[in-house]
Design a protein around this motif. Structure first.
Motif, mmCIF file in Angstrom:
data_model
loop_
_atom_site.group_PDB
_atom_site.id
_atom_site.type_symbol
_atom_site.label_atom_id
_atom_site.label_comp_id
_atom_site.label_asym_id
_atom_site.label_seq_id
_atom_site.Cartn_x
_atom_site.Cartn_y
_atom_site.Cartn_z
ATOM 1 N N SER A 82 -11.954 7.974 -7.110
ATOM 2 C CA SER A 82 -12.868 7.558 -6.029
ATOM 3 C C SER A 82 -12.520 6.160 -5.925
ATOM 4 C CB SER A 82 -14.325 7.536 -7.011
ATOM 5 O OG SER A 82 -14.647 6.597 -7.918
ATOM 6 N N GLN A 83 -13.488 5.540 -4.636
ATOM 7 C CA GLN A 83 -12.836 4.401 -4.243
ATOM 8 C C GLN A 83 -13.277 3.154 -5.394
ATOM 9 O OE1 GLN A 83 -11.752 3.748 -1.578
ATOM 10 N NE2 GLN A 83 -11.926 5.283 -0.448
ATOM 11 N N ASP A 84 -14.295 3.477 -6.094
ATOM 12 C CA ASP A 84 -14.512 2.568 -7.219
ATOM 13 C C ASP A 84 -13.725 2.572 -8.432
ATOM 14 O OD1 ASP A 84 -16.952 1.945 -6.016
ATOM 15 O OD2 ASP A 84 -18.275 3.431 -7.010
ATOM 16 N N GLU A 85 -13.001 3.406 -8.700
ATOM 17 C CA GLU A 85 -11.834 3.708 -9.785
ATOM 18 C C GLU A 85 -10.652 3.771 -9.119
ATOM 19 O OE1 GLU A 85 -12.579 7.161 -11.931
ATOM 20 O OE2 GLU A 85 -14.883 6.580 -12.549
ATOM 21 N N LYS A 86 -9.700 2.834 -9.434
ATOM 22 C CA LYS A 86 -8.407 2.583 -8.918
ATOM 23 C C LYS A 86 -7.556 2.818 -10.355
ATOM 24 C CE LYS A 86 -9.036 1.477 -4.803
ATOM 25 N NZ LYS A 86 -8.827 2.393 -3.855
ATOM 26 N N ILE A 88 7.355 17.400 -6.703
ATOM 27 C CA ILE A 88 6.765 16.714 -5.579
ATOM 28 C C ILE A 88 7.406 15.199 -5.403
ATOM 29 C CG2 ILE A 88 4.572 15.532 -4.791
ATOM 30 C CD1 ILE A 88 3.037 17.526 -6.348
ATOM 31 N N ALA A 89 7.617 14.854 -4.297
ATOM 32 C CA ALA A 89 8.572 13.602 -3.950
ATOM 33 C C ALA A 89 7.357 12.284 -4.702
ATOM 34 C CB ALA A 89 8.847 13.407 -2.514
ATOM 35 N N GLY A 90 7.960 11.334 -4.877
ATOM 36 C CA GLY A 90 7.208 10.135 -5.233
ATOM 37 C C GLY A 90 6.179 9.820 -4.435
ATOM 38 N N GLU A 91 6.412 9.919 -3.091
ATOM 39 C CA GLU A 91 5.589 9.225 -2.124
ATOM 40 C C GLU A 91 4.247 10.379 -2.192
ATOM 41 O OE1 GLU A 91 5.594 9.266 2.705
ATOM 42 O OE2 GLU A 91 6.919 7.834 1.571
ATOM 43 N N ARG A 92 4.461 11.425 -2.206
ATOM 44 C CA ARG A 92 3.361 12.365 -2.181
ATOM 45 C C ARG A 92 2.406 12.404 -3.519
ATOM 46 N NH1 ARG A 92 -0.751 14.991 -0.271
ATOM 47 N NH2 ARG A 92 -0.894 17.170 -0.757
ATOM 48 N N ARG A 93 3.129 12.226 -4.451
ATOM 49 C CA ARG A 93 2.505 11.996 -5.916
ATOM 50 C C ARG A 93 1.618 10.710 -5.856
ATOM 51 N NH1 ARG A 93 6.265 12.118 -11.277
ATOM 52 N NH2 ARG A 93 6.777 14.243 -10.205
ATOM 53 N N GLU A 94 2.003 9.582 -5.451
ATOM 54 C CA GLU A 94 1.328 8.576 -5.399
ATOM 55 C C GLU A 94 0.242 8.829 -4.382
ATOM 56 O OE1 GLU A 94 3.177 5.154 -4.100
ATOM 57 O OE2 GLU A 94 4.780 5.358 -5.492
ATOM 58 N N GLU A 119 -5.854 10.175 -4.288
ATOM 59 C CA GLU A 119 -6.998 10.951 -3.741
ATOM 60 C C GLU A 119 -7.728 11.345 -5.086
ATOM 61 O OE1 GLU A 119 -5.291 14.352 -1.840
ATOM 62 O OE2 GLU A 119 -5.095 13.295 -0.060
ATOM 63 N N SER A 120 -7.235 11.339 -6.336
ATOM 64 C CA SER A 120 -7.872 11.854 -7.505
ATOM 65 C C SER A 120 -8.856 10.952 -8.020
ATOM 66 C CB SER A 120 -6.934 12.113 -8.586
ATOM 67 O OG SER A 120 -6.294 11.255 -9.004
#
Length: 108
Positions: free
Chosen positions: A85-89, A71-77, A82-83
């Motif tokens: 939640s909004q609370d967890e970065k 997977i390309a770097g952009e898609r991996r990021e 996505e993996s």
């Protein structure tokens, strides 16, 4: 490890007698075994340096559903974002930061 210790016992048990009878030539046994085993290890054992755990598992026969290395770097990021939640970065991995400590009162 079990085979290593068995072979160690097999070589070191007769070592005293072998050195007494043939002297330094007993070292030739270890040299010959190393010359024979080096190509076997080189061509038979899979290389795992620099691979992810999933890729290593695939080399040993595990089924891998997603190949992250392809997977390309952009898609991996994007998948990383996505993996969580909004609370967890995701926390970027970096060098340890200086941590200041707060001194508390002593306990009596």
């Amino acid at each position: 490890m079990f085979i290593l210790f068995l072979s160690t016992i097999a070589y070191l048990t007769p070592a005293a007698t072998a050195f007494g009878n043939v002297g330094w030539k007993y070292y030739l046994l270890f040299i010959v075994l190393t010359v024979i085993n080096t190509p076997i290890v080189w061509y038979v054992f899979p290389e795992t340096k620099g691979l992810s755990l999933e890729e290593i598992g695939e080399k040993f026969g595990d089924e891998v559903v997603v190949h992250l290395a392809d997977i390309a770097g952009e898609r991996r990021e994007h998948l990383d974002q996505e993996s969580f939640s909004q609370d967890e970065k995701p926390v970027p991995i970096s060098a340890p930061q200086h941590i200041e400590t707060v001194e508390t009162g002593s306990i009596e």
